[in-house]
Design an enzyme around this catalytic site. Structure first.
Site, PDB file in Angstrom:
ATOM      1  N   HIS A  60      -8.168  -4.920  -0.618  1.00 26.36           N
ATOM      2  CA  HIS A  60      -6.745  -4.221  -0.524  1.00 26.36           C
ATOM      3  C   HIS A  60      -5.803  -5.033   0.352  1.00 26.36           C
ATOM      4  CE1 HIS A  60      -3.942  -0.857  -0.418  1.00 26.36           C
ATOM      5  NE2 HIS A  60      -3.878  -0.774   0.835  1.00 26.36           N
TER       6      HIS A  60
ATOM      7  N   SER B 270       0.812  -1.109   0.121  1.00 29.09           N
ATOM      8  CA  SER B 270      -0.021   0.087   0.014  1.00 29.09           C
ATOM      9  C   SER B 270       0.865   1.322  -0.040  1.00 29.09           C
ATOM     10  CB  SER B 270      -0.832   0.078   1.039  1.00 29.09           C
ATOM     11  OG  SER B 270      -1.906   1.003   0.980  1.00 29.09           O
TER      12      SER B 270
END
Length: 706
Positions: A678, A563
């Site tokens: 995610h 991320s």
């Protein structure tokens, strides 16, 4: 007040300003088509690259690593952490037989047993078979005080977007014609059994630029969702808004929260007549919440109020009722120091527990109101020098706490504790590698600007300081997220305990770089926007220090992050290629010229800046790996991983970077999981597979060969 840029930042901006006009427009990007997440052409590209990565990394070692990690994830000996609701203790559990998991509950007496008996409430795997879906559990919100009805959230494939369905705990079934929120990013929260607060996609104009709800509505049972009464609307440029009712007995109140961006918010009290009263007198940069009679304030920046300065990272309280009437007296319960910050604050019925970080190591302080002051005490009998996590067992009924204690080498132990009493040891996680064979040490290094940066090294006790040890350096450095010592059976088995062909064990390093929250908001702000380069300089300084200490050398040093950490490792790849022998870039941001136009990207402009403004793109360009890539430059081998179902960070970032490197003939691999959101994976098998790909890649590239 406008921030004054440092001399270093001005130099960076000046250099970037000359380069920025040369950047091609987005429509000139030859890889733009890879942003079509579900397009058949793009998916065919994904499938072919997945196949190539699997082929290159497939080996007996890969299979052994994957099996080791899966054994950790599926272990029946894991601690089943619970949340108390009424008389029951609830847990969500995954293992080999329950890949998507079961929601279950038990009693405290039963939970104390080595093998508790559980009452299964919802089997998600069975639900998927019955409904022909791929649901991933997103949690449950149950209505006080009887906890009979719950709002259960489920996501297709693990994306942030989910559905919410009303569930009856007595019948263990979803309620026919009950509350149901269709798939979208949003939330549903109880007001009472006949009404809820709902924030979701109501159609055109109802979502923010970041892709989250900008409206709060009250929805009454038996009426159409579209007819729900709008009670608040934020701005389109906001991040998200939401409504919540506090069900604490004697302090039942309703609040509307407007999150402007990650670091600014507003809070409104909603009266019984529906009118809204903003909590005034507090800057948007101060975090605000209400706990029973207290207004809790946490400044993100130094706050000058009534002739006094409250430091950023402080924990302040005031009498909520008095504050709303204009009587504004503040008490300071915590003020940060040079080496100590607030990691968390947990309220119980009569106390407040502050979980502090002192040079990235936890310690607890218990505060008890005593007239106009607060008495301080500690919880005795807990192990020292470990990571400590704290949660209230039942904040309305008792002062009991769940306390989790662990370290890099010692598995977690769960205690039931209370100030003034000896903690009760309830559960211990299994050891997946022998603690006695490993050491964990903290070091400090000076970054480019002289700032002292801490990092941890976990290594075998027989480590030879000759620069030949396969070493994995992990970091994040953003959004005020702290990386603290933690036990990982997966890292232990796949990296620390494993050896290369010469018998050398892997070394694991955790870097506490700026941009994180290890030393409070100031540590985070130090690497915001035009100062982003400082986070990367910190990480590079740790890498160099590992070499200087002869723990490793560039050819044996790998970097990994996901991320925002993927943006970090993308910058290590492009800005510091000489420091690393391999780089793993997971669910990353990489194209910083378009990040704010992709999925939730607009919500991060408070962190990185707005690339649509030339003066901000001038510095953003200096940490945009997609634009820093130079086909003529030599780069270390790299593995990109992401998820098709990631609806937070667009998979196009990783896809396009891979395509650019591939076109230049660089040593790069790519793997995209079709599920996972995610987090990159939707179940334990997928998590084991994704992690095994990374560790196998690192062993191939960093290991010493005879």
């Amino acid at each position: 007040m406008k921030k004054t840029l440092s001399a270093v930042s001005l130099a960076v901006l000046a250099a970037a300003a000359q380069a920025a006009p040369q950047e091609p427009a987005a429509q000139d990007d030859p890889h733009l088509w890879l942003e079509d997440v579900g397009g058949e052409k793009a998916l065919q590209w994904v499938r072919s690259h997945n196949e190539a990565a699997e082929k290159q990394l497939a080996s007996p070692q890969f299979q052994a690593i994957e099996n080791d990690i899966l054994a950790v994830l599926d272990s029946q000996e894991k601690i089943p952490h619970v949340a108390k609701r009424g008389n029951y203790y609830y847990n969500f559990w995954t293992d080999q037989q329950h890949q998507r998991g079961v929601w279950r509950r038990t009693t405290l007496d039963e939970y104390r047993k080595p093998q508790p008996k559980w009452e299964v409430l919802l089997d998600v795997d069975e639900l998927n078979r019955r409904e022909k879906e791929n649901w991933v559990w997103h949690g449950a919100n149950c209505l006080k005080p009887d906890y009979r009805r719950c709002l259960v959230s489920l996501s297709r494939g693990g994306s942030d977007a989910d559905v919410t369905r009303e569930f009856d705990l007595d019948s263990k079934e979803f309620v026919e014609n009950g509350f149901y929120r269709p798939e979208a990013k949003g939330s549903l929260g109880w007001i009472d059994q006949e009404s809820v607060y709902v924030s979701t996609d109501f159609g055109a104009g109802s979502m923010t630029d970041s892709g989250y709800p900008r409206e709060v509505r009250v929805w009454k049972r038996g009426t159409p969702l579209a007819a729900a009464e709008k009670v608040f609307a934020g701005e389109k440029t906001d991040m998200v808004v939401g409504g919540v009712r506090s069900h604490t007995k004697g302090y039942e109140r309703d609040f509307i929260a407007r999150t402007i961006d990650f670091y600014r918010d507003e809070l409104y009290l909603r009266d019984s007549d529906g009118s809204l009263k903003k909590i005034e007198g507090v800057p948007d940069s101060v975090k605000k919440s209400v706990v029973r009679q207290w207004l809790v304030l946490s400044p993100r920046e130094d706050w000058n109020f009534q002739g006094k300065t409250y430091k950023s990272g402080s924990y302040l309280i005031a009498d909520f009722k008095n504050w709303m009437q204009g009587k504004r007296e503040i008490s300071v319960l915590f003020e940060p120091t040079a080496d100590t910050s607030l990691d968390d604050a947990v309220w119980t019925k009569n106390r407040l527990v502050l979980n502090l970080l002192q040079d990235v190591k936890n310690r607890l302080v218990v505060l008890t109101p005593a007239g106009k002051s607060w008495k301080r005490s500690t919880i005795q009998g807990l192990p020292e020098n470990g990571k400590i996590s704290v949660a209230a067992v039942d904040a309305e009924e008792s002062d009991a706490l769940w306390i989790d204690v662990g370290s890099f080498t010692e598995p977690d132990t769960l205690y039931l504790a209370e100030a003034g009493r000896q903690p009760e040891k309830l559960k211990s996680a299994p050891a997946f590698f022998p603690a006695a064979d490993y050491t964990a040490k903290q070091y400090f290094v000076r970054s480019k600007d002289g700032t002292r940066i801490p990092y941890f090294v976990v290594a075998h006790k027989n480590l030879k300081a000759d620069g030949k040890n396969p070493t994995l350096l992990y970091g994040y450095g953003g959004f005020e997220v702290s990386l603290t010592p933690h036990y990982s059976g997966s890292i232990g088995r796949a990296w620390l305990q494993r050896t290369d062909e010469t018998g050398r064990h892997g070394v694991y390093v955790l870097a506490n770089i700026r941009g994180g929250g290890e030393y409070g908001p100031a540590w985070h702000r130090a690497a915001l926007k035009e100062n982003r380069h400082k986070a990367y300089e910190d990480f590079a300084a740790v890498a160099r220090d590992l070499v200087a200490r002869k723990i490793t050398s560039p050819e044996h040093l790998g970097a990994q992050g996901g991320s925002n950490g993927g943006l970090l490792t993308g910058n290590m790849l492009t800005q510091y290629p000489e420091l690393f022998g391999a780089v793993v870039v997971q669910v990353p941001l990489l194209d910083m010229q378009r990040y704010n136009k992709l999925l939730a990207g607009a919500s991060w402009m408070a962190e990185y800046g707005n690339p649509d403004k030339p003066e901000e793109w001038a510095y953003i360009r200096t940490f945009s790996p997609y634009h820093l890539f130079d086909a003529a430059k030599k780069y270390p081998p790299v593995l990109f991983t992401t998820s098709t179902r990631d609806d937070r960070v667009h998979p196009g970032h990783a896809r396009k970077m891979m395509a650019k490197m591939e076109a230049a003939g660089k040593d790069a691999l790519y793997y995209e999981n079709v599920e996972g959101g995610h987090g990159g994976a939707a179940n334990n098998r997928q998590r084991a597979h994704m992690n095994a790909l990374s560790f196998s890649f690192l062993w191939q590239k960093l290991g010493n060969r005879k």
